[in-house]
Design a protein around this motif. Structure first.
Motif, short mmCIF file in Angstrom:
data_model
loop_
_atom_site.label_atom_id
_atom_site.label_comp_id
_atom_site.label_asym_id
_atom_site.label_seq_id
_atom_site.Cartn_x
_atom_site.Cartn_y
_atom_site.Cartn_z
N LYS A 16 0.81 -1.22 0.00
CA LYS A 16 0.00 0.00 0.00
C LYS A 16 0.84 1.27 0.00
O LYS A 16 0.58 2.21 -0.76
CB LYS A 16 -0.93 -0.02 1.21
N ASP A 17 1.86 1.33 0.81
CA ASP A 17 2.65 2.56 0.94
C ASP A 17 3.75 2.68 -0.12
O ASP A 17 4.35 3.74 -0.26
CB ASP A 17 3.29 2.62 2.34
N ALA A 18 4.02 1.58 -0.83
CA ALA A 18 5.10 1.61 -1.82
C ALA A 18 4.61 1.53 -3.26
O ALA A 18 5.40 1.62 -4.19
CB ALA A 18 6.09 0.47 -1.54
N ALA A 19 3.31 1.35 -3.46
CA ALA A 19 2.77 1.19 -4.81
C ALA A 19 2.75 2.53 -5.56
O ALA A 19 2.51 3.58 -4.97
CB ALA A 19 1.36 0.62 -4.73
N TYR A 20 3.01 2.45 -6.84
CA TYR A 20 2.92 3.63 -7.70
C TYR A 20 2.69 3.18 -9.14
O TYR A 20 2.97 2.04 -9.51
CB TYR A 20 4.19 4.50 -7.60
N THR A 21 2.17 4.11 -9.93
CA THR A 21 1.99 3.85 -11.36
C THR A 21 3.22 4.34 -12.10
O THR A 21 3.71 5.45 -11.85
CB THR A 21 0.74 4.54 -11.90
N TYR A 22 3.70 3.51 -13.01
CA TYR A 22 4.88 3.85 -13.82
C TYR A 22 4.44 4.15 -15.25
O TYR A 22 3.65 3.41 -15.84
CB TYR A 22 5.87 2.69 -13.82
N TYR A 23 4.97 5.27 -15.78
CA TYR A 23 4.70 5.66 -17.16
C TYR A 23 6.02 5.77 -17.92
O TYR A 23 6.92 6.50 -17.47
CB TYR A 23 3.97 7.01 -17.22
N PRO A 24 6.14 5.11 -19.06
CA PRO A 24 7.34 5.32 -19.87
C PRO A 24 7.54 6.80 -20.24
O PRO A 24 8.64 7.32 -20.20
CB PRO A 24 7.08 4.46 -21.11
N ILE A 25 6.42 7.46 -20.60
CA ILE A 25 6.48 8.90 -20.92
C ILE A 25 5.33 9.61 -20.22
O ILE A 25 4.17 9.20 -20.33
CB ILE A 25 6.37 9.15 -22.44
N LEU A 26 5.65 10.68 -19.51
CA LEU A 26 4.65 11.52 -18.87
C LEU A 26 4.72 12.90 -19.55
O LEU A 26 5.78 13.51 -19.61
CB LEU A 26 4.93 11.64 -17.38
N ILE A 27 3.59 13.35 -20.05
CA ILE A 27 3.51 14.63 -20.76
C ILE A 27 2.67 15.60 -19.94
O ILE A 27 1.57 15.27 -19.51
CB ILE A 27 2.90 14.45 -22.16
N VAL A 28 3.21 16.79 -19.73
CA VAL A 28 2.51 17.82 -18.96
C VAL A 28 1.85 18.79 -19.93
O VAL A 28 2.52 19.52 -20.66
CB VAL A 28 3.49 18.60 -18.05
N GLY A 29 0.53 18.81 -19.96
CA GLY A 29 -0.20 19.77 -20.79
C GLY A 29 -0.81 19.16 -22.02
O GLY A 29 -0.14 18.46 -22.79
N ALA A 30 -2.11 19.44 -22.23
CA ALA A 30 -2.83 18.93 -23.40
C ALA A 30 -3.26 20.07 -24.32
O ALA A 30 -4.35 20.05 -24.89
CB ALA A 30 -4.04 18.11 -22.96
N GLY A 31 -2.36 21.06 -24.44
CA GLY A 31 -2.58 22.10 -25.45
C GLY A 31 -2.08 21.61 -26.79
O GLY A 31 -1.86 20.41 -27.01
N GLU A 32 -1.85 22.53 -27.72
CA GLU A 32 -1.45 22.09 -29.06
C GLU A 32 -0.11 21.37 -29.06
O GLU A 32 0.08 20.42 -29.82
CB GLU A 32 -1.45 23.27 -30.04
N SER A 33 0.81 21.74 -28.17
CA SER A 33 2.11 21.07 -28.12
C SER A 33 1.98 19.64 -27.60
O SER A 33 2.57 18.71 -28.15
CB SER A 33 3.09 21.86 -27.24
N GLY A 34 1.22 19.47 -26.52
CA GLY A 34 1.01 18.14 -25.96
C GLY A 34 0.28 17.23 -26.93
O GLY A 34 0.60 16.04 -27.07
N ILE A 35 -0.70 17.78 -27.63
CA ILE A 35 -1.44 17.00 -28.63
C ILE A 35 -0.52 16.60 -29.78
O ILE A 35 -0.55 15.46 -30.26
CB ILE A 35 -2.65 17.81 -29.14
N ALA A 36 0.32 17.53 -30.22
CA ALA A 36 1.26 17.23 -31.32
C ALA A 36 2.21 16.11 -30.92
O ALA A 36 2.46 15.17 -31.71
CB ALA A 36 2.05 18.48 -31.69
N LEU A 37 2.75 16.18 -29.70
CA LEU A 37 3.68 15.15 -29.25
C LEU A 37 2.99 13.80 -29.13
O LEU A 37 3.51 12.77 -29.56
CB LEU A 37 4.30 15.55 -27.91
N GLY A 38 1.78 13.79 -28.55
CA GLY A 38 1.05 12.53 -28.42
C GLY A 38 0.73 11.91 -29.76
O GLY A 38 0.85 10.69 -29.94
#
Length: 634
Positions: A16-38
């Motif tokens: 419980k205290d050590a669990a976390y979700t792992y993401y190969p890539i984390l993107i901050v922001g879903a504006g035009e730049s984030g959408i383009a990268l995705g």
């Protein structure tokens, strides 16, 4: 790029205290730049990423800006992704709602809607050197509260408590972080120099947080600012459905206003035929887009650089713009609408309605500053901000007057010099990025996309990437393509970390700041939002063609790549194959020379046989090496 084994997963799920979700890539922001990268990551065959967006929807500035008349002042054929063209824009300069729909449709087209998590603020990033991962603190917000400004959030918390804004915090980890946080999102606050704000009885809001519930009918409205947003919404306030009784627009200094270029064939024909032509005639849409790009590049070389030829071209253009202004607005505004700085120093306004609206008797423009606010009034003057109040020859008024005010609308811009704020980023050396910037003079990044001491962290549209003459989306695409070149090496398992070298970042920043001193951004004689305390963290000192070229061909010697065992073997194998190819070329050339001299006259096909043998040998050898390396553990 072959799909890598790296996937989104829960680590230590039973703890419980050590669990976390792992993401190969984390993107901050879903504006035009984030959408383009995705979208581009999906095109490259990788979909194991997550985009976190503080606001309640995608689109960035086009989600949050909903003021009357909001629209793009760059032709949409150029303000769109090259990899996802839209041939059916309803006009050359479509509305903000239409641009938002295009961005939203792009997320659906690339099947990335499920990759975007809104109402989630990434508040802190911390590099874990031992794990070679980024640890991110996510703040899950009450739906819709992410659309509030930071000041409004603070006021809400003070009044209703933390639970009215924040639901919970979550710690996740990521191998790669890409910041696509936009610049035109956080509005400037009420000017601290103006007293009486707390006594005002009417609504006060920023155009970037338009209060649709506020009734302007038969109201006296005061607008602070004459930037691009104000030029779009002011002409509409006295018309249906708003019907304001009066609008007083307070201007600090006049902008340079350029008449908006009409579409080819005129607005009616363009709206009627362009979609059909662009979607059916091969190459026409791309040619039109290139022409728009070329016109923008011409502006760079005629306006923004700072040399004797530019001085002359700017003077000629300024004379034309003043002539245009005087032909459009009442004579009483001629003096206060004549700028005293070079065109290009501030962002130009591409206008089709504002100048015309100044003939409306319900609209008044003034350069007398707001000096006090009372419950139902605003006091203007004494004094003026333009022309120079000490200019005895000026006829611009300076007297004090108090006018009725029911609503105050701020159109005074955005916080654009506090890059990445309020996101806290702690790098591998135990220093926050903001502190590193402060120690080095101001916000900066190598090509606007990377900082030393922050491995596997890439920025899209970071410091010193705005040009003032081209499309923001083109600049973002350039940075996305550059970042993908880096990301590929990590996802393919060839490299564990990528980091810009300190000397490269410092050298680049020095070059940029020195070069900006020879541009109109710094030398145009105005007070603009590109600079703060003498440090220009916004402008790019070259053309967009230059930036495109730099992004197409990374200078790998500027980067520190930590190769994995697999990547190192691949690198050495490529080096060996290069040596073999060189040797084979020399042998073939020697054989060809001997054949020409008659030594191999009885073997006329020797050259072709050698070439074929060398090519087959190298191809087969490299295929075996590559297969063997791929099978190795990381």
């Amino acid at each position: 790029m072959s799909p890598p084994p790296d996937t989104i997963r829960v680590v230590n799920g039973r703890q419980k205290d050590a669990a976390y979700t792992y993401y190969p890539i984390l993107i901050v922001g879903a504006g035009e730049s984030g959408i383009a990268l995705g979208a581009r990551l999906k095109e490259e065959g990788f979909d194991q990423y997550r985009i976190f967006e503080r606001q309640a929807g995608v689109g960035g500035t086009w989600w949050i800006n909903r003021y009357p008349g909001v629209a793009c002042d760059v032709p949409a054929a150029f303000y769109s992704f090259s990899f996802s063209p839209n041939y059916r824009w309803t006009s050359l300069y479509p509305s903000g709602a239409e641009i938002h729909k295009y961005l939203s449709d792009t997320t659906e087209k690339y099947q990335m809607v499920d990759k975007i998590q809104v109402n989630t603020d990434v508040s802190e990033l911390r590099w874990l050197q031992g794990e070679q991962l980024w640890e991110a603190t996510l703040t899950h917000m009450v739906p819709g509260t992410g659309d509030l400004s930071r000041k409004a959030l603070s006021e809400r918390i003070a009044e209703k408590g933390n639970e009215s804004v924040y639901i919970r915090k979550e710690i996740v980890r990521a191998r790669i972080v890409c910041s696509c946080a936009g610049g035109l999102v956080e509005p400037n606050a009420w000017p601290s120099s103006i007293p009486g704000r707390d006594t005002f009885e009417g609504p006060v809001f920023h155009s970037a947080r338009w209060e649709e519930s506020v009734d302007l009918n038969d109201k006296n409205v005061v607008v602070v600012g004459t930037g691009c947003s104000a030029a779009q919404f002011v002409p509409r306030l006295t018309k249906e459905p708003y019907n304001a009784k009066s609008v007083t627009q307070v201007m600090r200094s006049p902008p340079w206003v350029v008449p908006k270029a009409p579409p080819p064939g005129g607005p009616e024909n363009f709206e009627k035929y362009s979609a059909t032509i662009f979607s059916t005639v091969p190459g026409v849409a791309k040619l039109f887009r290139f022409m728009l790009f070329a016109v923008g590049e011409r502006d760079w070389y005629t306006i923004f650089d700072d040399n004797s030829w530019n001085h002359k071209s700017r003077k000629n253009l300024e004379a034309d713009m003043v002539k245009h202004m005087k032909s459009m607005v009442p004579e009483k505004y001629h003096e206060i609408l004549t700028p005293d700085y070079s065109i290009g120093c501030k962002r130009r306004i591409f206008d089709a309605e504002w100048f015309t609206s100044l003939s409306d008797p319900k609209i008044d423009l003034t350069t007398k500053p707001i000096t006090k606010v009372s419950p139902k009034h605003v006091t203007l003057g004494p004094g003026r901000t333009h022309p120079d109040p000490n200019d005895a020859n000026s006829k611009a008024p300076t007297n004090e007057e108090t006018i009725p005010a029911d609503v105050i609308i701020l159109g005074n811009g955005f916080e654009v010099t506090t890059w990445l704020h309020p996101l806290k980023i702690l790098g591998k050396n135990g220093e926050y990025m903001q502190d590193v910037w402060n120690a080095r003079g101001g916000p900066q990044a190598y090509l606007g996309l990377a900082m030393d001491g922050f491995p596997n962290l890439f920025i899209v549209f970071g410091p010193n990437t705005a040009t003032g003459h081209s499309s923001v989306i083109l600049a973002s695409e350039n940075m996305v393509e550059y970042n993908i070149k880096m990301i590929k090496k990590i996802l393919n398992g060839d490299v564990s970390t990528i980091e810009i070298k300190k000397e490269s970042e410092i050298a680049w920043t020095k070059l940029v700041q020195e070069r900006l001193k020879r541009t109109v951004f710094n030398n145009g004689g105005c007070q603009n939002w590109y600079q703060k305390d003498g440090w220009n963290s916004t402008g790019y000192p070259y053309s967009q063609s230059d930036f495109t070229f730099r992004c197409m061909f990374p200078k790998w010697s500027d980067w520190d790549l930590q190769y994995t065992r697999k990547g190192l073997l691949k690198k050495r194998a490529r080096q060996a194959s290069g040596i073999l190819l060189l040797v084979a070329t020399i042998v073939s050339a020697y054989a060809l020379r001997q054949q020409g001299s008659g030594v191999f006259s009885g073997l006329p096909n020797l050259r072709h046989l050698l070439q074929r043998y060398v090519k087959q040998s190298l191809t087969g050898a490299w295929a075996l090496v590559d297969r063997a390396i791929t099978m190795l553990p990381d």
